[in-house]
Write a protein that holds these residues in place. Structure first.
Motif, PDB file in Angstrom:
ATOM      1  N   PHE A 194      19.133 -37.252   7.039  1.00 44.01           N
ATOM      2  CA  PHE A 194      18.387 -36.124   7.048  1.00 44.01           C
ATOM      3  C   PHE A 194      18.039 -35.986   8.774  1.00 44.01           C
ATOM      4  O   PHE A 194      17.195 -36.894   9.509  1.00 44.01           O
ATOM      5  CB  PHE A 194      17.024 -36.041   6.045  1.00 44.01           C
ATOM      6  CG  PHE A 194      17.480 -36.087   4.566  1.00 44.01           C
ATOM      7  CD1 PHE A 194      17.699 -34.647   3.984  1.00 44.01           C
ATOM      8  CD2 PHE A 194      17.247 -36.687   3.975  1.00 44.01           C
ATOM      9  CE1 PHE A 194      17.977 -34.652   3.196  1.00 44.01           C
ATOM     10  CE2 PHE A 194      17.679 -36.706   2.841  1.00 44.01           C
ATOM     11  CZ  PHE A 194      18.337 -35.684   2.433  1.00 44.01           C
ATOM     12  N   ALA A 208      15.713 -33.226  10.696  1.00 46.69           N
ATOM     13  CA  ALA A 208      14.693 -32.351  10.981  1.00 46.69           C
ATOM     14  C   ALA A 208      13.695 -32.499  11.103  1.00 46.69           C
ATOM     15  O   ALA A 208      13.429 -33.733  11.778  1.00 46.69           O
ATOM     16  CB  ALA A 208      13.889 -32.450   9.159  1.00 46.69           C
ATOM     17  N   HIS A 213      10.157 -27.807   7.395  1.00 48.25           N
ATOM     18  CA  HIS A 213      11.416 -28.749   7.351  1.00 48.25           C
ATOM     19  C   HIS A 213      11.254 -30.028   6.841  1.00 48.25           C
ATOM     20  O   HIS A 213      12.200 -30.813   6.002  1.00 48.25           O
ATOM     21  CB  HIS A 213      12.174 -28.329   9.154  1.00 48.25           C
ATOM     22  CG  HIS A 213      12.313 -27.501   9.235  1.00 48.25           C
ATOM     23  ND1 HIS A 213      13.340 -26.762   8.848  1.00 48.25           N
ATOM     24  CD2 HIS A 213      11.640 -26.648   9.905  1.00 48.25           C
ATOM     25  CE1 HIS A 213      13.011 -25.305   9.831  1.00 48.25           C
ATOM     26  NE2 HIS A 213      11.764 -25.175  10.188  1.00 48.25           N
ATOM     27  N   ARG A 235      10.486 -30.365   2.923  1.00 44.13           N
ATOM     28  CA  ARG A 235      11.192 -30.023   2.060  1.00 44.13           C
ATOM     29  C   ARG A 235      12.830 -30.586   2.041  1.00 44.13           C
ATOM     30  O   ARG A 235      13.144 -31.349   1.058  1.00 44.13           O
ATOM     31  CB  ARG A 235      12.125 -28.356   2.235  1.00 44.13           C
ATOM     32  CG  ARG A 235      12.978 -28.220   3.229  1.00 44.13           C
ATOM     33  CD  ARG A 235      12.986 -26.573   3.474  1.00 44.13           C
ATOM     34  NE  ARG A 235      13.885 -26.407   5.855  1.00 44.13           N
ATOM     35  CZ  ARG A 235      13.762 -24.986   4.924  1.00 44.13           C
ATOM     36  NH1 ARG A 235      13.661 -23.887   5.021  1.00 44.13           N
ATOM     37  NH2 ARG A 235      14.478 -24.922   6.537  1.00 44.13           N
ATOM     38  N   CYS A 236      13.130 -31.027   3.060  1.00 40.09           N
ATOM     39  CA  CYS A 236      14.014 -32.182   3.535  1.00 40.09           C
ATOM     40  C   CYS A 236      13.110 -33.991   2.255  1.00 40.09           C
ATOM     41  O   CYS A 236      14.024 -34.544   1.654  1.00 40.09           O
ATOM     42  CB  CYS A 236      14.281 -32.930   4.901  1.00 40.09           C
ATOM     43  SG  CYS A 236      15.170 -31.747   5.245  1.00 40.09           S
ATOM     44  N   LEU A 296      14.163 -33.566  -1.258  1.00 40.83           N
ATOM     45  CA  LEU A 296      15.138 -33.772  -1.302  1.00 40.83           C
ATOM     46  C   LEU A 296      15.813 -35.242  -2.052  1.00 40.83           C
ATOM     47  O   LEU A 296      16.628 -35.639  -2.179  1.00 40.83           O
ATOM     48  CB  LEU A 296      16.485 -32.935  -0.366  1.00 40.83           C
ATOM     49  CG  LEU A 296      16.482 -31.730  -0.342  1.00 40.83           C
ATOM     50  CD1 LEU A 296      16.952 -31.160   0.683  1.00 40.83           C
ATOM     51  CD2 LEU A 296      16.897 -30.772  -1.628  1.00 40.83           C
ATOM     52  N   GLY A 297      14.730 -35.719  -0.465  1.00 40.51           N
ATOM     53  CA  GLY A 297      15.089 -37.511  -0.882  1.00 40.51           C
ATOM     54  C   GLY A 297      14.887 -38.394  -1.560  1.00 40.51           C
ATOM     55  O   GLY A 297      14.858 -39.373  -2.264  1.00 40.51           O
ATOM     56  N   CYS A 308      19.007 -42.702   1.798  1.00 40.01           N
ATOM     57  CA  CYS A 308      18.141 -41.869   2.123  1.00 40.01           C
ATOM     58  C   CYS A 308      17.095 -41.763   3.315  1.00 40.01           C
ATOM     59  O   CYS A 308      16.838 -43.455   3.364  1.00 40.01           O
ATOM     60  CB  CYS A 308      17.322 -40.786   1.728  1.00 40.01           C
ATOM     61  SG  CYS A 308      18.209 -40.425  -0.079  1.00 40.01           S
ATOM     62  N   TYR A 314      15.534 -40.690   7.640  1.00 39.83           N
ATOM     63  CA  TYR A 314      15.579 -39.792   8.235  1.00 39.83           C
ATOM     64  C   TYR A 314      15.486 -39.993  10.052  1.00 39.83           C
ATOM     65  O   TYR A 314      15.227 -40.726  10.748  1.00 39.83           O
ATOM     66  CB  TYR A 314      14.129 -39.678   7.730  1.00 39.83           C
ATOM     67  CG  TYR A 314      13.840 -38.488   6.426  1.00 39.83           C
ATOM     68  CD1 TYR A 314      13.654 -37.308   6.438  1.00 39.83           C
ATOM     69  CD2 TYR A 314      13.627 -39.512   5.431  1.00 39.83           C
ATOM     70  CE1 TYR A 314      13.973 -36.791   4.788  1.00 39.83           C
ATOM     71  CE2 TYR A 314      13.735 -39.121   3.795  1.00 39.83           C
ATOM     72  CZ  TYR A 314      13.773 -37.715   3.396  1.00 39.83           C
ATOM     73  OH  TYR A 314      14.216 -36.995   2.272  1.00 39.83           O
ATOM     74  N   LEU A 342      22.393 -33.896   6.404  1.00 43.54           N
ATOM     75  CA  LEU A 342      22.102 -32.719   5.620  1.00 43.54           C
ATOM     76  C   LEU A 342      20.897 -32.322   7.248  1.00 43.54           C
ATOM     77  O   LEU A 342      19.861 -32.895   7.625  1.00 43.54           O
ATOM     78  CB  LEU A 342      20.571 -32.853   4.798  1.00 43.54           C
ATOM     79  CG  LEU A 342      19.930 -31.300   4.355  1.00 43.54           C
ATOM     80  CD1 LEU A 342      20.234 -31.447   2.615  1.00 43.54           C
ATOM     81  CD2 LEU A 342      19.221 -30.787   5.129  1.00 43.54           C
ATOM     82  N   ASP A 353      18.544 -29.693   8.757  1.00 43.87           N
ATOM     83  CA  ASP A 353      17.257 -28.317   8.643  1.00 43.87           C
ATOM     84  C   ASP A 353      16.780 -28.310  10.513  1.00 43.87           C
ATOM     85  O   ASP A 353      16.034 -29.436  10.458  1.00 43.87           O
ATOM     86  CB  ASP A 353      16.904 -28.616   7.521  1.00 43.87           C
ATOM     87  CG  ASP A 353      15.611 -28.406   6.875  1.00 43.87           C
ATOM     88  OD1 ASP A 353      16.007 -26.748   7.702  1.00 43.87           O
ATOM     89  OD2 ASP A 353      14.795 -28.466   6.609  1.00 43.87           O
ATOM     90  N   TYR A 359      23.979 -27.246   5.456  1.00 46.17           N
ATOM     91  CA  TYR A 359      22.594 -27.067   6.578  1.00 46.17           C
ATOM     92  C   TYR A 359      21.312 -26.489   5.926  1.00 46.17           C
ATOM     93  O   TYR A 359      22.298 -25.301   4.694  1.00 46.17           O
ATOM     94  CB  TYR A 359      23.704 -26.187   7.192  1.00 46.17           C
ATOM     95  CG  TYR A 359      22.492 -25.696   8.630  1.00 46.17           C
ATOM     96  CD1 TYR A 359      21.120 -25.968   9.551  1.00 46.17           C
ATOM     97  CD2 TYR A 359      22.031 -24.122   8.214  1.00 46.17           C
ATOM     98  CE1 TYR A 359      20.135 -25.850   9.888  1.00 46.17           C
ATOM     99  CE2 TYR A 359      21.471 -23.558   9.992  1.00 46.17           C
ATOM    100  CZ  TYR A 359      20.278 -24.115  10.357  1.00 46.17           C
ATOM    101  OH  TYR A 359      19.511 -23.769  11.033  1.00 46.17           O
TER     102      TYR A 359
END
Length: 352
Positions: free
Chosen positions: A6, A8, A18, A21-22, A25-26, A36, A38, A86, A88, A108
């Protein structure tokens, strides 16, 4: 093991949306056995990311100049070797995304339709996303149309907003939630607090102000709360769904918080404080899910109108019941899982 990286950012200028929401998802990806990682420009939210149990790589770059971070970001990507990247953020460029796409399946998250993003998957979970006509944008630009994941079915909420038991709508409102978002650049929270404590019609209600990590007026609001017991301050809330469900109605900026309020069945008055919020706010209010107080930046008489709207909604149990029913039909809380399953699928079919 499958991997998602990710990219973001979040800070005092752009808020927390940002990143949060990531993280949703994670967490959904982790439940599905996916590793995952970041990547952020600075350390503003690195602590939060680590608290959720994820690794965070800090690039030590400027979040608004993503071109200059590219080499550092690619080093992280090559080392981690993700199956999916991903991205963002509003500062991506065509060339930046083109370069990332060389290394993995690229997704995206969008809500402003700046240009035809050169990605494999384009996500827009906002109400009104279908009205943005992405196929025409891509046709005109001669960029290949990605897989589209669109609409409220894909709102990536945290697990705490799944399968919530809805409480009955009370005939008499006692508690009202207020949220201005993570950063509050327009300094709405302090103005709101000042307005409600001086409004006689609203003197019988308790106001729960959720203050974000970068709230600029937190000390002034605390001083006001010390003098007026109807103001209750909440910071670093660990279980937002519980706080929302303790309240009877809400006033919120038109960001991702609106979808959390939907999952809680919360009758809500919303307002716009950024251009990218306009379409989602218009769509939700047009469906009768929420009521709009307008754009706080430009509407003449905004504060008087908002105070009156709050009083009238608090006094109208039937209207709040209708709004609650519309809200819970809009969001099921499972959007993050829906997105992850689509990202990890090789079929690449549009979904909405």
């Amino acid at each position: 093991m499958k991997k998602i990286l990710f990219r973001a950012d979040g800070n005092a200028q752009i808020g927390a949306g940002h990143i949060m929401r990531c993280l949703s998802l994670g967490m959904a990806a982790r439940e599905l056995g996916i590793l995952c990682k970041y990547v952020t420009a600075d350390d503003s939210f690195s602590g939060t990311i680590k608290e959720y149990g994820f690794e965070c790589e800090i690039l030590h770059t400027d979040y608004y100049d993503m071109e200059q971070e590219l080499n550092k970001c690619l080093e992280v990507i090559q080392k981690f070797q993700p199956d999916v990247i991903l991205a963002d953020g509003y500062y991506v460029t065509h060339s930046y995304l083109t370069e990332l796409k060389k290394y993995a399946k690229l997704a995206y998250i969008d809500d402003i339709k700046s240009f035809a993003y050169p990605v494999d998957v384009l996500i827009n979970y906002n109400s009104g996303a279908m009205e943005m006509n992405y196929p025409k944008l891509y046709q005109d630009s001669k960029t290949e149309l990605p897989q589209l994941i669109l609409g409220e079915h894909f709102v990536p909420l945290r697990q705490e907003f799944q399968n919530l038991k809805q409480k009955p709508v009370k005939s008499k409102v006692t508690d009202i939630l207020f949220s201005a978002g993570g950063a509050d650049p327009e300094r709405i929270a302090l103005r709101f607090a000042r307005e409600v404590v001086h409004n006689e019609q609203l003197s019988g209600y308790k106001f729960h102000l959720v203050l974000g990590a970068f709230e600029p007026d937190v000390e002034e609001i605390k001083k006001l709360a010390e003098k007026h017991t109807q103001i209750c301050i909440h910071q670093n809330v660990k279980k937002m769904s519980e706080l929302m469900q303790q309240c009877d109605m809400a006033v919120s900026a038109a960001g991702s918080t609106l979808y959390e309020l939907c999952a809680c069945g919360m009758p809500t008055i919303t307002y716009v404080l950024a251009d990218n919020q306009k379409l989602g706010e218009s769509s939700l209010c047009g469906k009768g899910v929420m009521k709009s107080a307008g754009d706080v930046r430009t509407k003449t008489g905004f504060w008087d109108d908002l105070m009156e709207m709050m009083y009238l909604l608090a006094e109208n149990c039937e209207e709040r019941q209708k709004m609650r029913e519309s809200a819970v039909r809009t969001v099921d809380g499972m959007g993050a899982e829906h997105i992850i399953k689509n990202l990890m699928s090789s079929e690449g079919k549009d979904v909405s």
